[in-house]
Design a protein around this motif. Sequence first.
Motif, PDB file in Angstrom:
ATOM      1  N   ASP A 128       0.830  -1.209   0.000  1.00 10.29           N
ATOM      2  CA  ASP A 128       0.000   0.000   0.000  1.00 10.29           C
ATOM      3  C   ASP A 128       0.864   1.258   0.000  1.00 10.29           C
ATOM      4  O   ASP A 128       0.594   2.218  -0.721  1.00 10.29           O
ATOM      5  N   ARG A 129       1.896   1.261   0.809  1.00  7.86           N
ATOM      6  CA  ARG A 129       2.794   2.415   0.857  1.00  7.86           C
ATOM      7  C   ARG A 129       3.511   2.597  -0.474  1.00  7.86           C
ATOM      8  O   ARG A 129       3.685   3.724  -0.960  1.00  7.86           O
ATOM      9  N   LEU A 130       3.918   1.495  -1.067  1.00  4.49           N
ATOM     10  CA  LEU A 130       4.575   1.552  -2.374  1.00  4.49           C
ATOM     11  C   LEU A 130       3.632   2.128  -3.426  1.00  4.49           C
ATOM     12  O   LEU A 130       4.029   2.967  -4.233  1.00  4.49           O
ATOM     13  N   GLN A 131       2.370   1.721  -3.403  1.00  2.13           N
ATOM     14  CA  GLN A 131       1.390   2.239  -4.351  1.00  2.13           C
ATOM     15  C   GLN A 131       1.180   3.734  -4.147  1.00  2.13           C
ATOM     16  O   GLN A 131       1.099   4.492  -5.115  1.00  2.13           O
ATOM     17  N   ARG A 132       1.096   4.184  -2.898  1.00  2.00           N
ATOM     18  CA  ARG A 132       0.939   5.615  -2.625  1.00  2.00           C
ATOM     19  C   ARG A 132       2.145   6.407  -3.128  1.00  2.00           C
ATOM     20  O   ARG A 132       1.991   7.501  -3.676  1.00  2.00           O
ATOM     21  N   ALA A 173       1.971   9.304  -5.925  1.00  2.00           N
ATOM     22  CA  ALA A 173       2.455  10.643  -5.624  1.00  2.00           C
ATOM     23  C   ALA A 173       3.494  11.097  -6.640  1.00  2.00           C
ATOM     24  O   ALA A 173       3.487  12.247  -7.084  1.00  2.00           O
ATOM     25  N   ALA A 174       4.362  10.178  -7.061  1.00  2.00           N
ATOM     26  CA  ALA A 174       5.369  10.533  -8.070  1.00  2.00           C
ATOM     27  C   ALA A 174       4.711  10.808  -9.415  1.00  2.00           C
ATOM     28  O   ALA A 174       5.131  11.705 -10.145  1.00  2.00           O
ATOM     29  N   ALA A 175       3.670  10.062  -9.729  1.00  2.00           N
ATOM     30  CA  ALA A 175       2.961  10.284 -10.992  1.00  2.00           C
ATOM     31  C   ALA A 175       2.244  11.628 -10.962  1.00  2.00           C
ATOM     32  O   ALA A 175       2.201  12.335 -11.981  1.00  2.00           O
ATOM     33  N   ASP A 176       1.672  12.001  -9.804  1.00  5.03           N
ATOM     34  CA  ASP A 176       0.996  13.293  -9.680  1.00  5.03           C
ATOM     35  C   ASP A 176       1.988  14.436  -9.839  1.00  5.03           C
ATOM     36  O   ASP A 176       1.694  15.446 -10.474  1.00  5.03           O
ATOM     37  N   ARG A 177       3.153  14.303  -9.242  1.00  8.08           N
ATOM     38  CA  ARG A 177       4.190  15.345  -9.354  1.00  8.08           C
ATOM     39  C   ARG A 177       4.683  15.474 -10.788  1.00  8.08           C
ATOM     40  O   ARG A 177       4.972  16.575 -11.262  1.00  8.08           O
ATOM     41  N   GLY A 178       4.768  14.364 -11.484  1.00  3.79           N
ATOM     42  CA  GLY A 178       5.239  14.377 -12.867  1.00  3.79           C
ATOM     43  C   GLY A 178       4.211  14.963 -13.814  1.00  3.79           C
ATOM     44  O   GLY A 178       4.539  15.509 -14.853  1.00  3.79           O
TER      45      GLY A 178
END
Length: 64
Positions: A49-53, A57-62
């Motif tokens: 779950d933490r890995l998915q978050r 988050a990295a995809a949102d920043r990108g």
Amino acid sequence: MWIQTLIIVLLFAGASFYVGRIFWRAFFDKSSAGCAKGCGGACGTIDVDRLQRTIEAAADRGAK
């Protein structure tokens, strides 16, 4: 001649025990924490779950 045979048999038995022990620990021994290496490191405590978050988050920043 029999000493050479004895040495070969002992070496073969030792090698068989070693390989068998590795096989056993890799597939059947669940007492060691983590993965088959038995080191108890981070590979046994992966939080999906933490890995998915983190990925989201990295995809949102990108995307911004």
